[in-house]
Design an enzyme around this catalytic site. Sequence first.
Site, PDB file in Angstrom:
ATOM      1  N   GLN A  12       0.827  -1.206   0.000  1.00  0.00           N
ATOM      2  CA  GLN A  12       0.000   0.000   0.000  1.00  0.00           C
ATOM      3  C   GLN A  12       0.862   1.256   0.000  1.00  0.00           C
ATOM      4  O   GLN A  12       1.901   1.298   0.652  1.00  0.00           O
ATOM      5  CB  GLN A  12      -0.888  -0.027   1.252  1.00  0.00           C
ATOM      6  CG  GLN A  12      -2.169   0.723   1.052  1.00  0.00           C
ATOM      7  CD  GLN A  12      -3.239   0.307   2.053  1.00  0.00           C
ATOM      8  OE1 GLN A  12      -3.315  -0.848   2.430  1.00  0.00           O
ATOM      9  NE2 GLN A  12      -4.049   1.244   2.460  1.00  0.00           N
ATOM     10  N   SER A  92       4.310  -6.156   2.911  1.00  0.00           N
ATOM     11  CA  SER A  92       2.987  -6.198   3.529  1.00  0.00           C
ATOM     12  C   SER A  92       1.984  -6.876   2.587  1.00  0.00           C
ATOM     13  O   SER A  92       2.082  -8.067   2.315  1.00  0.00           O
ATOM     14  CB  SER A  92       2.556  -4.780   3.929  1.00  0.00           C
ATOM     15  OG  SER A  92       1.337  -4.801   4.628  1.00  0.00           O
ATOM     16  N   LEU A  93       1.031  -6.113   2.052  1.00  0.00           N
ATOM     17  CA  LEU A  93       0.091  -6.629   1.063  1.00  0.00           C
ATOM     18  C   LEU A  93       0.806  -7.368  -0.072  1.00  0.00           C
ATOM     19  O   LEU A  93       0.313  -8.371  -0.600  1.00  0.00           O
ATOM     20  CB  LEU A  93      -0.704  -5.434   0.511  1.00  0.00           C
ATOM     21  CG  LEU A  93      -1.189  -5.525  -0.928  1.00  0.00           C
ATOM     22  CD1 LEU A  93      -2.407  -6.401  -0.979  1.00  0.00           C
ATOM     23  CD2 LEU A  93      -1.459  -4.155  -1.475  1.00  0.00           C
ATOM     24  N   ARG A 117      -9.128  -8.144   3.825  1.00  0.00           N
ATOM     25  CA  ARG A 117      -8.038  -7.698   4.708  1.00  0.00           C
ATOM     26  C   ARG A 117      -8.069  -6.178   4.847  1.00  0.00           C
ATOM     27  O   ARG A 117      -7.971  -5.625   5.943  1.00  0.00           O
ATOM     28  CB  ARG A 117      -6.701  -8.156   4.111  1.00  0.00           C
ATOM     29  CG  ARG A 117      -5.447  -7.748   4.889  1.00  0.00           C
ATOM     30  CD  ARG A 117      -4.233  -8.274   4.135  1.00  0.00           C
ATOM     31  NE  ARG A 117      -2.954  -8.022   4.811  1.00  0.00           N
ATOM     32  CZ  ARG A 117      -2.151  -6.995   4.541  1.00  0.00           C
ATOM     33  NH1 ARG A 117      -2.507  -6.103   3.619  1.00  0.00           N
ATOM     34  NH2 ARG A 117      -0.989  -6.848   5.167  1.00  0.00           N
ATOM     35  N   HIS A 201       0.001  -2.805  11.079  1.00  0.00           N
ATOM     36  CA  HIS A 201       1.151  -3.554  11.620  1.00  0.00           C
ATOM     37  C   HIS A 201       1.494  -3.196  13.063  1.00  0.00           C
ATOM     38  O   HIS A 201       2.655  -2.979  13.393  1.00  0.00           O
ATOM     39  CB  HIS A 201       2.380  -3.374  10.704  1.00  0.00           C
ATOM     40  CG  HIS A 201       2.141  -3.914   9.335  1.00  0.00           C
ATOM     41  ND1 HIS A 201       1.993  -5.258   9.083  1.00  0.00           N
ATOM     42  CD2 HIS A 201       1.981  -3.290   8.139  1.00  0.00           C
ATOM     43  CE1 HIS A 201       1.759  -5.429   7.783  1.00  0.00           C
ATOM     44  NE2 HIS A 201       1.730  -4.256   7.192  1.00  0.00           N
ATOM     45  N   GLN A 250       1.326 -11.354  10.173  1.00  0.00           N
ATOM     46  CA  GLN A 250       1.764 -10.118   9.535  1.00  0.00           C
ATOM     47  C   GLN A 250       0.856  -8.928   9.843  1.00  0.00           C
ATOM     48  O   GLN A 250       1.307  -7.787   9.836  1.00  0.00           O
ATOM     49  CB  GLN A 250       1.790 -10.405   8.033  1.00  0.00           C
ATOM     50  CG  GLN A 250       2.427  -9.375   7.171  1.00  0.00           C
ATOM     51  CD  GLN A 250       1.677  -9.261   5.851  1.00  0.00           C
ATOM     52  OE1 GLN A 250       0.476  -9.032   5.819  1.00  0.00           O
ATOM     53  NE2 GLN A 250       2.391  -9.424   4.770  1.00  0.00           N
TER      54      GLN A 250
END
Length: 312
Positions: A12, A92-93, A117, A201, A250
């Site tokens: 992102q 991440s993503l 998500r 996170h 995560q």
Amino acid sequence: MTSSIAFLFPGQGSQSVGMGKDIAEKYPVAKQTFEEADDALGLAISQICFNGPEDALRLTENTQPAILTVSVAAWRVLDQHGIKPALAAGHSLGEYSAHVAAGTLSFTDAVRAVRNRGRYMQEAVPVGTGSMAAILGMNPDAVAAVCADAAQGKICEPANINSPEQIVISGHTAAVERAAKLADERGAKRAKVLPVSAPFHCSLMKPAQERLAVDLQALTFSIPKLPVICNVDAVAVTVADAAREALVRQVTGSVKWNQSMQWLIAQGVQTFIEVGPGKVLCGLMRQIDRSKKCLNVEDDASLKKTLELLGR
């Protein structure tokens, strides 16, 4: 291994209106990827990518499947040109994109999972309750100390360890603001609160993590065809269950990007290709190890340039 290539998939923050349009117009496999995403979501995510509007693309539940789709489209085009990585990682993503490339997850399952998500992450914390800040030019131990001192009973944690130069922190808004101020006082080059919609996170994401765990449990995970470096441990995942479990952890865990890149470099990777929108990860690679080659593929021009530099 020395000549090996690693694919890096962005997360992102790499989105921009118009992304994926050029590649979809020029390559049937990319166009088909957008059609698959639209069908899987029952939503014209392709139109949000190609035409916006910006505020629709910025909604986390749209941003995540949009970036995943552009990344998978670019990866499929590279794959058709015979460019295959030895290893993969995603920010991440982006770890979902990496698992689609590794065959761990089907694209349709992944695109639905990341839409949820995004929604779960957005709904985990009321707007304004949490925020994130980037701390530049301060080492990880010093940043961890700043977070601990600024918390004062609230949550404030390192969220993205992006490079030796850049760490993003996450938590309750007041605590993050205190930490940014404290980092400034303790000699950080710069500390700035980021315009994000939720504190990703960190422990505040626990409700999102619990909801996502149920979804991921219901999906089929296969043995990855190539090692995927997971964010939470900065090591290669080579087993289906470990891949799933890493994606669950995560959500509240920090993204150990710097450590993940160091791990890949230690394996002898010389060439990195950022597959998907933007050049954020190539920018971070310059801060991590300037001697490594980082190419990117997001449209026809960048694809041609990358193929040329790879001698294809």
